[in-house]
Design a protein around this motif. Structure first.
Motif, PDB file in Angstrom:
ATOM      1  N   TYR A 190       8.400   0.373  -7.484  1.00 17.87           N
ATOM      2  CA  TYR A 190       7.138  -0.304  -7.163  1.00 17.87           C
ATOM      3  C   TYR A 190       6.257  -0.452  -8.401  1.00 17.87           C
ATOM      4  CZ  TYR A 190       2.850  -1.398  -4.574  1.00 17.87           C
ATOM      5  OH  TYR A 190       1.719  -1.997  -4.091  1.00 17.87           O
ATOM      6  N   SER A 241       5.996  -7.068  -2.216  1.00 18.60           N
ATOM      7  CA  SER A 241       6.313  -5.637  -2.254  1.00 18.60           C
ATOM      8  C   SER A 241       5.163  -4.793  -1.730  1.00 18.60           C
ATOM      9  CB  SER A 241       6.662  -5.216  -3.689  1.00 18.60           C
ATOM     10  OG  SER A 241       5.565  -5.429  -4.559  1.00 18.60           O
ATOM     11  N   VAL A 299       6.090  -1.707   0.827  1.00 18.71           N
ATOM     12  CA  VAL A 299       6.451  -0.517   0.052  1.00 18.71           C
ATOM     13  C   VAL A 299       5.440   0.626   0.166  1.00 18.71           C
ATOM     14  CG1 VAL A 299       6.968   0.375  -2.251  1.00 18.71           C
ATOM     15  CG2 VAL A 299       7.864  -1.846  -1.554  1.00 18.71           C
TER      16      VAL A 299
END
Length: 319
Positions: free
Chosen positions: A36, A75, A79
């Motif tokens: 990430y 993301s 995430v």
């Protein structure tokens, strides 16, 4: 005497997550935290470089910066919640938060799919009409195309979420996934969802397959066209096309596996979900940067203006 209805409306869902092993959860937390952070670093660097370097103020890099922004957004939708779940035993998500997560996930993913189609069209024009390229792909056209990708993603997501909200949820609330997605949520509805699943497969799967096939055809035409007349400019375009084909396959193949079939559980579903929700946003900036000498030079120029970050960033980009 009429039987009393004792069903209750679901107010939250329980996310099973990727694994139940504490040791593996810690390992995955470390791995996906690095992924990430790498996603943010790589994509944010591309955005800042394209904005600040005048030599990159061209349609191709404008579209690339938009892809980087989409990668960060994509993301961020799933995430952080997954990382929190890997550290906590409390893995619930409220019904409203689940709906919002699905909305933004498909909104951003839909915009990404349409943007990849626009990027393919941009390469087609660059190779087939090199002299008219900047005239055709002017800033008005680029802004309109990007706006169209976001509007397309919005329509795609709104249709799905509007249909999901029509379903009653009054029973089971355990989602066998690490984020909320339509296939898993629909299976928890306390009604027959066969027709709904058919509509979703038609809406998601057919669209993804058609766009994937069209992209492959367009890139094949481009590659065949430049094979016999390979100038220096077209050589650069060929390299760019190669990277875009990699990105397209990395995103579309897992999506087809998940959405172009009935909503049934398969052992590989979670692994495939990771492949198209977490990995591509990290790999996209690496693929485009490592295969693009002009972008690497621009990043070096940016780092010279900010020498404190130069060593760490260049180390990241070189793998």
């Amino acid at each position: 005497m009429e039987q009393e209805n004792i069903t209750t409306t679901v107010t939250d869902f329980v996310l099973v997550g990727l694994t139940q092993s504490p040791e593996l959860q810690l390992f995955l937390f470390i791995v996906f935290s690095i992924v990430y952070l790498t996603t943010w670093l790589g994509n944010f660097t591309i955005i800042i470089t394209v904005i600040t370097d005048r030599q990159l103020h061209t349609p191709m890099y404008f579209l690339l910066a938009n892809l980087a922004f989409i990668d960060i957004s994509d993301s961020t939708v799933s995430v952080p919640k997954m990382l929190l779940g890997l550290l906590s035993q409390h893995k619930t998500i409220s019904f409203n938060e689940c709906i919002l997560q699905m909305f933004f996930f498909h909104f951003i993913a839909g915009a990404m799919v349409f943007l990849l189609a626009v990027m393919a069209a941009d390469r087609y024009v660059a190779i087939h009409k090199p002299l008219q390229y900047l005239t055709i792909m002017n800033w008005g056209m680029c802004m309109g195309l990007v706006a169209g990708t976001w509007l397309g993603g919005l329509a795609h997501s709104a249709i799905q979420i509007g249909m999901v909200l029509q379903l009653p949820f009054c029973g089971p609330n355990i989602l066998d996934n690490y984020y909320c997605d339509v296939p898993q949520v629909v299976k928890l509805a306390c009604t027959d969802t066969c027709l709904f699943e058919l509509l979703m497969v038609s809406h998601n799967g057919v669209i993804v397959i058609i766009i994937f096939i069209l992209l492959l055809i367009s890139y094949t035409i481009i590659l065949v066209k430049i094979r016999t007349h390979l100038t220096e400019g077209k050589r650069k375009a060929l390299s760019t096309c190669g990277t875009q084909i990699m990105v397209v396959c990395l995103i579309f193949v897992p999506c087809i596996f998940i959405y172009a079939r009935p909503f049934r559980k398969f052992p590989m579903d979670k692994v495939v979900s990771v492949l198209y929700t977490i990995i591509p946003p990290m790999l996209n900036p690496m693929i485009y940067t490592l295969r693009n000498a002009e972008m690497k030079k621009a990043i070096r120029r940016l780092m010279r203006r900010h020498p404190v970050c130069e060593r760490d960033l260049l180390k990241h980009l070189s793998g």
